[in-house]
Design a protein around this motif. Sequence first.
Motif, short mmCIF file in Angstrom:
data_model
loop_
_atom_site.label_atom_id
_atom_site.label_comp_id
_atom_site.label_asym_id
_atom_site.label_seq_id
_atom_site.Cartn_x
_atom_site.Cartn_y
_atom_site.Cartn_z
N CYS A 50 0.81 -1.15 0.05
CA CYS A 50 0.13 0.09 -0.18
C CYS A 50 0.77 1.20 0.18
O CYS A 50 2.02 1.20 0.52
CB CYS A 50 -0.88 -0.06 1.47
SG CYS A 50 -1.99 -1.41 1.43
N VAL A 51 0.33 2.17 -0.30
CA VAL A 51 0.91 3.58 -0.66
C VAL A 51 -0.09 4.74 -0.30
O VAL A 51 -1.41 4.60 -0.54
CB VAL A 51 1.70 3.90 -1.92
CG1 VAL A 51 0.69 3.99 -2.99
CG2 VAL A 51 2.56 5.01 -1.74
N CYS A 52 0.31 5.74 0.36
CA CYS A 52 -0.65 6.95 0.47
C CYS A 52 0.03 8.21 0.29
O CYS A 52 1.46 8.31 0.60
CB CYS A 52 -1.34 6.95 1.87
SG CYS A 52 -0.29 6.81 3.43
N TRP A 53 -0.32 9.33 0.07
CA TRP A 53 0.44 10.59 -0.05
C TRP A 53 -0.12 11.46 0.55
O TRP A 53 -1.20 11.70 1.28
CB TRP A 53 -0.02 10.81 -1.52
CG TRP A 53 0.42 9.95 -2.62
CD1 TRP A 53 -0.24 8.69 -3.11
CD2 TRP A 53 1.77 10.12 -3.37
NE1 TRP A 53 0.56 8.07 -4.00
CE2 TRP A 53 1.78 8.79 -4.28
CE3 TRP A 53 2.99 10.82 -3.48
CZ2 TRP A 53 2.89 8.45 -5.04
CZ3 TRP A 53 3.83 10.62 -4.22
CH2 TRP A 53 3.70 9.48 -5.09
N ARG A 54 0.83 12.57 0.53
CA ARG A 54 0.51 13.95 1.22
C ARG A 54 0.20 13.83 2.79
O ARG A 54 0.86 13.18 3.51
CB ARG A 54 -0.24 14.94 0.56
CG ARG A 54 0.17 15.29 -1.13
CD ARG A 54 -0.92 16.15 -1.83
NE ARG A 54 -0.44 16.29 -3.07
CZ ARG A 54 -0.16 15.07 -4.00
NH1 ARG A 54 -0.68 14.10 -3.72
NH2 ARG A 54 0.19 15.63 -5.22
N SER A 55 -0.87 14.42 3.34
CA SER A 55 -1.16 14.54 4.75
C SER A 55 -1.49 13.19 5.27
O SER A 55 -1.28 12.87 6.17
CB SER A 55 -2.35 15.53 4.95
OG SER A 55 -3.42 15.21 4.24
N THR A 56 -2.17 12.59 4.36
CA THR A 56 -2.66 10.90 4.78
C THR A 56 -1.25 10.26 4.99
O THR A 56 -1.21 9.27 6.09
CB THR A 56 -3.46 10.08 3.44
OG1 THR A 56 -4.53 11.09 3.48
CG2 THR A 56 -3.75 8.83 4.12
N ALA A 57 -0.09 10.41 4.20
CA ALA A 57 1.14 9.72 4.50
C ALA A 57 1.85 10.13 5.57
O ALA A 57 2.38 9.21 6.44
CB ALA A 57 1.99 10.14 3.40
N GLU A 58 1.77 11.29 5.89
CA GLU A 58 2.27 11.98 7.20
C GLU A 58 1.55 11.55 8.42
O GLU A 58 1.97 10.91 9.57
CB GLU A 58 2.28 13.51 7.14
CG GLU A 58 3.24 14.03 6.29
CD GLU A 58 2.98 15.55 5.93
OE1 GLU A 58 2.31 16.24 6.48
OE2 GLU A 58 3.70 15.87 4.83
N PHE A 59 0.19 11.38 8.20
CA PHE A 59 -0.53 10.66 9.43
C PHE A 59 -0.23 9.40 9.55
O PHE A 59 -0.16 8.78 10.73
CB PHE A 59 -1.97 10.96 9.16
CG PHE A 59 -2.91 10.28 10.04
CD1 PHE A 59 -3.40 11.19 11.29
CD2 PHE A 59 -3.55 9.02 9.95
CE1 PHE A 59 -4.21 10.44 12.25
CE2 PHE A 59 -4.37 8.52 10.85
CZ PHE A 59 -4.69 9.26 11.98
N ALA A 60 -0.16 8.60 8.77
CA ALA A 60 0.26 7.09 8.72
C ALA A 60 1.32 6.87 9.35
O ALA A 60 1.70 6.08 10.42
CB ALA A 60 0.00 6.32 7.45
N ALA A 61 2.54 7.51 8.85
CA ALA A 61 3.96 7.51 9.64
C ALA A 61 3.97 7.93 10.83
O ALA A 61 4.75 7.25 11.75
CB ALA A 61 4.69 8.08 8.59
N ARG A 62 3.25 8.85 11.37
CA ARG A 62 3.40 9.44 12.55
C ARG A 62 2.57 8.53 13.55
O ARG A 62 3.24 8.21 14.82
CB ARG A 62 2.80 10.83 12.71
CG ARG A 62 2.83 11.54 13.94
CD ARG A 62 2.32 12.88 14.03
NE ARG A 62 2.45 13.49 15.30
CZ ARG A 62 2.27 14.54 15.39
NH1 ARG A 62 1.67 15.49 14.67
NH2 ARG A 62 2.22 15.11 16.96
#
Length: 138
Positions: A50-62
């Motif tokens: 899976c991959v996500c982008w922008r603010s969703t990516a930052e949310f998932a990583a955090r």
Amino acid sequence: MNKAILLGRLTKDPELRTTQNNVSYCSFTLAIDRPYKNSRGERETDFIPCVCWRSTAEFAARYFRKGERMALVGSIQPRHWDDEQGERHYITEVVADEVYFADAKREQRDSGENRFERKSSDSFMPAVSDDTSLPFDL
């Protein structure tokens, strides 16, 4: 219509990176058990990239870590690229538009405090049944 809805466990911590144009993206893999058992009586597991982008990516990583359950809504997307030796590689992954917490409670990693944890019923005081035990005069 191309819509994927998944619920699974992260196989490792989500990896946050940025593109050359400074756009954040996060990649991770969800382990999802199949709803039936095989001929040996074991459940098989699918590992979905899976991959996500922008603010969703930052949310998932955090907020997500290895082993935690994640629900997501997105779409299936095939892509390909050529490596340094000129060999073409193919992958099909889920591009997550939305990610959600799927565990019942989570603990704060940084400060040791509990976030998202529901208050236990221990702090609830039952109603007093007779007036003689009230802590004040009427």
